[in-house]
Write an enzyme that holds these catalytic residues in place. Structure first.
Site, PDB file in Angstrom:
ATOM      1  N   ASN A  37      18.307   3.889   4.383  1.00 28.25           N
ATOM      2  CA  ASN A  37      17.752   5.198   3.958  1.00 28.25           C
ATOM      3  C   ASN A  37      17.966   5.635   5.613  1.00 28.25           C
ATOM      4  O   ASN A  37      17.084   5.369   6.689  1.00 28.25           O
ATOM      5  CB  ASN A  37      16.376   4.038   4.138  1.00 28.25           C
ATOM      6  CG  ASN A  37      14.708   5.052   4.361  1.00 28.25           C
ATOM      7  OD1 ASN A  37      14.985   5.843   3.863  1.00 28.25           O
ATOM      8  ND2 ASN A  37      13.950   3.839   4.665  1.00 28.25           N
ATOM      9  N   ASP A  60      25.413  -4.558   4.007  1.00 29.64           N
ATOM     10  CA  ASP A  60      24.016  -5.301   3.721  1.00 29.64           C
ATOM     11  C   ASP A  60      23.917  -6.250   3.965  1.00 29.64           C
ATOM     12  O   ASP A  60      24.425  -7.448   3.762  1.00 29.64           O
ATOM     13  CB  ASP A  60      24.077  -4.778   2.183  1.00 29.64           C
ATOM     14  CG  ASP A  60      22.979  -4.844   1.810  1.00 29.64           C
ATOM     15  OD1 ASP A  60      22.190  -5.433   2.454  1.00 29.64           O
ATOM     16  OD2 ASP A  60      22.666  -4.578   0.078  1.00 29.64           O
ATOM     17  N   SER A 127       4.516  -6.343  11.905  1.00 26.92           N
ATOM     18  CA  SER A 127       3.692  -5.267  11.440  1.00 26.92           C
ATOM     19  C   SER A 127       2.236  -5.196  11.826  1.00 26.92           C
ATOM     20  O   SER A 127       1.731  -6.248  11.527  1.00 26.92           O
ATOM     21  CB  SER A 127       3.817  -5.240   9.850  1.00 26.92           C
ATOM     22  OG  SER A 127       2.990  -4.119   9.507  1.00 26.92           O
ATOM     23  N   THR A 129       0.396  -4.632   9.766  1.00 27.74           N
ATOM     24  CA  THR A 129      -0.105  -5.221   7.953  1.00 27.74           C
ATOM     25  C   THR A 129      -0.568  -6.465   7.905  1.00 27.74           C
ATOM     26  O   THR A 129      -1.274  -6.845   7.013  1.00 27.74           O
ATOM     27  CB  THR A 129       1.167  -4.598   7.003  1.00 27.74           C
ATOM     28  OG1 THR A 129       0.461  -4.171   5.704  1.00 27.74           O
ATOM     29  CG2 THR A 129       2.102  -5.354   7.317  1.00 27.74           C
ATOM     30  N   TYR A 152       5.352  -5.719   0.313  1.00 29.65           N
ATOM     31  CA  TYR A 152       5.879  -5.539   1.690  1.00 29.65           C
ATOM     32  C   TYR A 152       4.997  -5.851   2.847  1.00 29.65           C
ATOM     33  O   TYR A 152       5.825  -6.815   3.350  1.00 29.65           O
ATOM     34  CB  TYR A 152       5.662  -3.690   1.574  1.00 29.65           C
ATOM     35  CG  TYR A 152       5.008  -3.210   3.281  1.00 29.65           C
ATOM     36  CD1 TYR A 152       7.356  -2.973   3.966  1.00 29.65           C
ATOM     37  CD2 TYR A 152       4.750  -3.227   3.549  1.00 29.65           C
ATOM     38  CE1 TYR A 152       6.790  -2.988   5.502  1.00 29.65           C
ATOM     39  CE2 TYR A 152       4.422  -2.789   5.496  1.00 29.65           C
ATOM     40  CZ  TYR A 152       5.980  -3.136   5.989  1.00 29.65           C
ATOM     41  OH  TYR A 152       5.817  -3.071   7.532  1.00 29.65           O
ATOM     42  N   LYS A 156       6.939  -9.396   5.603  1.00 29.70           N
ATOM     43  CA  LYS A 156       6.717  -9.597   6.209  1.00 29.70           C
ATOM     44  C   LYS A 156       5.698 -10.906   7.018  1.00 29.70           C
ATOM     45  O   LYS A 156       6.164 -11.577   8.052  1.00 29.70           O
ATOM     46  CB  LYS A 156       5.431  -8.245   7.351  1.00 29.70           C
ATOM     47  CG  LYS A 156       6.615  -6.964   7.161  1.00 29.70           C
ATOM     48  CD  LYS A 156       7.838  -6.688   7.881  1.00 29.70           C
ATOM     49  CE  LYS A 156       8.296  -5.845   8.284  1.00 29.70           C
ATOM     50  NZ  LYS A 156       9.443  -5.483   8.607  1.00 29.70           N
ATOM     51  N   VAL A 220      -6.432  15.554   4.063  1.00 28.68           N
ATOM     52  CA  VAL A 220      -6.707  13.683   4.432  1.00 28.68           C
ATOM     53  C   VAL A 220      -7.348  12.724   3.890  1.00 28.68           C
ATOM     54  O   VAL A 220      -8.437  12.934   3.219  1.00 28.68           O
ATOM     55  CB  VAL A 220      -7.480  14.639   6.156  1.00 28.68           C
ATOM     56  CG1 VAL A 220      -8.283  13.619   6.169  1.00 28.68           C
ATOM     57  CG2 VAL A 220      -6.684  15.450   6.964  1.00 28.68           C
ATOM     58  N   ARG A 234      -6.103   4.347  13.584  1.00 28.50           N
ATOM     59  CA  ARG A 234      -4.973   4.181  13.617  1.00 28.50           C
ATOM     60  C   ARG A 234      -4.536   3.721  15.371  1.00 28.50           C
ATOM     61  O   ARG A 234      -4.763   4.441  15.744  1.00 28.50           O
ATOM     62  CB  ARG A 234      -3.758   4.415  12.747  1.00 28.50           C
ATOM     63  CG  ARG A 234      -3.844   4.665  11.390  1.00 28.50           C
ATOM     64  CD  ARG A 234      -3.798   3.084  11.160  1.00 28.50           C
ATOM     65  NE  ARG A 234      -3.895   3.220   9.119  1.00 28.50           N
ATOM     66  CZ  ARG A 234      -5.178   2.968   9.096  1.00 28.50           C
ATOM     67  NH1 ARG A 234      -6.349   3.050   9.381  1.00 28.50           N
ATOM     68  NH2 ARG A 234      -4.768   2.637   7.300  1.00 28.50           N
TER      69      ARG A 234
HETATM   70  N1  UFG Z   1      -3.216   9.969   5.714  1.00 29.58           N
HETATM   71  C1  UFG Z   1      -3.446  11.118   5.524  1.00 29.58           C
HETATM   72  N2  UFG Z   1      -2.742  11.431   4.814  1.00 29.58           N
HETATM   73  C2  UFG Z   1      -1.575  11.388   4.323  1.00 29.58           C
HETATM   74  C3  UFG Z   1      -0.970   9.910   4.686  1.00 29.58           C
HETATM   75  C4  UFG Z   1      -1.230   9.698   5.657  1.00 29.58           C
HETATM   76  O1  UFG Z   1      -4.723  11.147   5.979  1.00 29.58           O
HETATM   77  O2  UFG Z   1      -0.235  12.269   3.508  1.00 29.58           O
HETATM   78  C5  UFG Z   1      -4.362   8.605   6.551  1.00 29.58           C
HETATM   79  C6  UFG Z   1      -4.031   7.366   6.549  1.00 29.58           C
HETATM   80  O3  UFG Z   1      -4.769   7.635   4.693  1.00 29.58           O
HETATM   81  C7  UFG Z   1      -3.986   6.341   6.981  1.00 29.58           C
HETATM   82  C8  UFG Z   1      -4.078   7.373   8.371  1.00 29.58           C
HETATM   83  O4  UFG Z   1      -2.573   7.946   7.788  1.00 29.58           O
HETATM   84  O5  UFG Z   1      -5.388   6.616   7.606  1.00 29.58           O
HETATM   85  C9  UFG Z   1      -2.236   6.212   8.905  1.00 29.58           C
HETATM   86  O6  UFG Z   1      -1.199   6.735   7.211  1.00 29.58           O
HETATM   87  P1  UFG Z   1       0.195   6.005   6.980  1.00 29.58           P
HETATM   88  O7  UFG Z   1       0.653   6.201   5.799  1.00 29.58           O
HETATM   89  O8  UFG Z   1       1.527   6.886   8.132  1.00 29.58           O
HETATM   90  O9  UFG Z   1       0.416   4.362   7.989  1.00 29.58           O
HETATM   91  P2  UFG Z   1      -0.461   3.335   7.300  1.00 29.58           P
HETATM   92  O10 UFG Z   1      -1.513   2.461   8.989  1.00 29.58           O
HETATM   93  O11 UFG Z   1      -1.079   3.491   5.786  1.00 29.58           O
HETATM   94  O12 UFG Z   1       0.535   2.176   7.606  1.00 29.58           O
HETATM   95  C10 UFG Z   1       1.354   1.981   8.679  1.00 29.58           C
HETATM   96  C11 UFG Z   1       2.919   1.720   8.185  1.00 29.58           C
HETATM   97  C12 UFG Z   1       2.344   0.832   6.953  1.00 29.58           C
HETATM   98  C13 UFG Z   1       2.097  -0.989   7.178  1.00 29.58           C
HETATM   99  C14 UFG Z   1       0.352  -0.142   7.140  1.00 29.58           C
HETATM  100  C15 UFG Z   1      -0.371  -1.473   7.496  1.00 29.58           C
HETATM  101  O13 UFG Z   1       3.325   2.776   8.298  1.00 29.58           O
HETATM  102  O14 UFG Z   1       4.331   0.235   7.427  1.00 29.58           O
HETATM  103  O15 UFG Z   1       0.494   0.316   8.388  1.00 29.58           O
HETATM  104  O16 UFG Z   1      -0.607  -2.355   7.930  1.00 29.58           O
HETATM  105  F1  UFG Z   1       1.788  -2.133   6.249  1.00 29.58           F
END
Ligand code: UFG
Length: 341
Positions: A37, A60, A127, A129, A152, A156, A220, A234
């Site tokens: 990746n 790996d 994380s 998470t 996932y 963690k 959004v 966040r």
């Molecule tokens: N969001 C949008 N549109 C998008 C993508 C995300 O509105 O296209 C919003 C999501 O709803 C969320 C925020 O943007 O409110 C952040 O989303 P991300 O996907 O960027 O991040 P997350 O908080 O969901 O995920 C992160 C980490 C994961 C972890 C997760 C839970 O990327 O590895 O937090 O802690 F698992």
């Protein structure tokens, strides 16, 4: 002689930025990466920033034989920063065994080989998470963990437990578990940054790709949450700040901190999706095409860190203002587009 650190997943997004900070702090970095990746050219970016290309083992972590060979070659290392893992929540639901194979077997192999060669110190990428949907905000390291909602997330939680058990059984071993909130941005030089494969899952790469015209519109996810403006909240932490926390954690262990130490890595500030969009537009002058869409299943309405422990114990804190972070992310996106054209 400089102390040697093995950085697994060192060619990835957090790995490259951390390698830069380690080199700047005088460490000798060896990257273990299978490029599943990431791209080897990211290490050229590291070299353009620091003047030093890290040594590379194409390996790996889940390959028992290959990883044993790589560790045997670098048994003089004093520590391991273990980033190598798969990280897409949705994909992990579809392919759980692939996630356990990569993230758990990989970690077990790293720990086995550390034990075998007497390498005492590990920093683990955990994380936010692990907190699930928290009852009280902000979350501290004492906040009770919730059952993981995806394979996932499970890797963690399991990773934290496996390491804690390993340290308990071996008093010579030390570990730092770093619980990342939402890492964003790029190096200010735009030599390194995030390179998502295919359609990004995370907000910021999707946002910058939309601003660059690669994606038509940013959805959004949800505007009716029980939050001040109705959008998800966040804790967006600058990738360079996040990287420097790894150096602080490593120095803390090399300085003699025993056992398992756990730190939240965040800014301590909750930011809504809409606030982030507005800050991006103001900071870059770029107008973003976005629309309000349905909630994304599984999203936590709001989570941000209490990051005081890392400040107290490691002397670390997040410094980069969000506007600067978003400008750096945009600069990186523009550069990636120029390269691809
Ligand atoms: N969001 C949008 N549109 C998008 C993508 C995300 O509105 O296209 C919003 C999501 O709803 C969320 C925020 O943007 O409110 C952040 O989303 P991300 O996907 O960027 O991040 P997350 O908080 O969901 O995920 C992160 C980490 C994961 C972890 C997760 C839970 O990327 O590895 O937090 O802690 F698992």
């Amino acid at each position: 002689m400089a102390q040697k650190i093995i950085v697994t997943g060192g060619a990835g997004y957090i790995g490259t930025h951390t390698t830069v900070e380690l080199q700047k702090a005088g460490f000798d970095v060896v990257v273990f990466d299978n490029f599943i990746n990431s791209d080897p050219s990211s290490l050229d970016g590291v070299q353009r920033i620091t003047g030093t290309k890290p040594e590379l083992e194409r390996v790996d972590c889940a390959d028992d034989v290959a990883i044993a060979d790589a560790f045997a070659k670098h048994s003089d290392a004093v520590g391991v920063i273990h980033f190598a893992a798969l990280k897409a929540v949705g994909e992990s639901v579809e392919k759980p065994l692939m996630y356990y194979q990569n993230n758990i077997r990989g970690l077990m192999n790293v720990l086995d080989n550390m034990n075998k060669h007497g390498i005492a110190n590990i920093v683990f990428s955990s994380s936010a998470t692990v907190y699930g949907v928290p009852d009280v905000l902000p979350v501290t390291e004492e906040t009770p963990l919730k059952p993981a909602t995806s394979p996932y997330g499970q890797t963690k939680v399991m990773g934290e437990n496996i390491i804690s058990d390993a340290v308990r059984a071996n008093p010579n071993m030390r570990a730092t578990l770093l619980r990342y909130f939402n890492p964003v941005g790029a190096h200010p030089s735009a030599e390194i940054g995030e390179l998502p494969l295919g359609t990004p899952n995370n907000l910021l790469p999707y946002l910058t790709q939309t601003a660059a015209g690669i994606r038509e519109v940013l959805s959004v996810f949800g505007d009716d949450y029980d939050t001040p403006d109705g959008f998800c909240v966040r804790d967006y932490i600058d990738i360079n700040d996040l990287a420097s926390a790894h150096v602080a954690a490593l120095k803390h262990m090399l300085g003699g901190a025993n056992g398992v130490n756990i730190f939240n890595l965040g800014t301590g500030r909750g930011v809504s999706v809409m606030e982030l969009i507005k800050t991006f537009q103001d900071a870059t002058g770029v107008k973003l095409n976005y629309k309000i869409a349905a909630r994304r299943p599984g999203d936590v309405p709001a989570i941000w860190a209490d990051a005081t422990l890392a400040n107290k114990v490691l002397g670390w804190r997040a410094n980069v203002p969000l506007a600067d972070t978003l400008r750096n992310a945009w600069k990186w996106q523009v550069k990636v587009c120029e390269k691809n054209n």
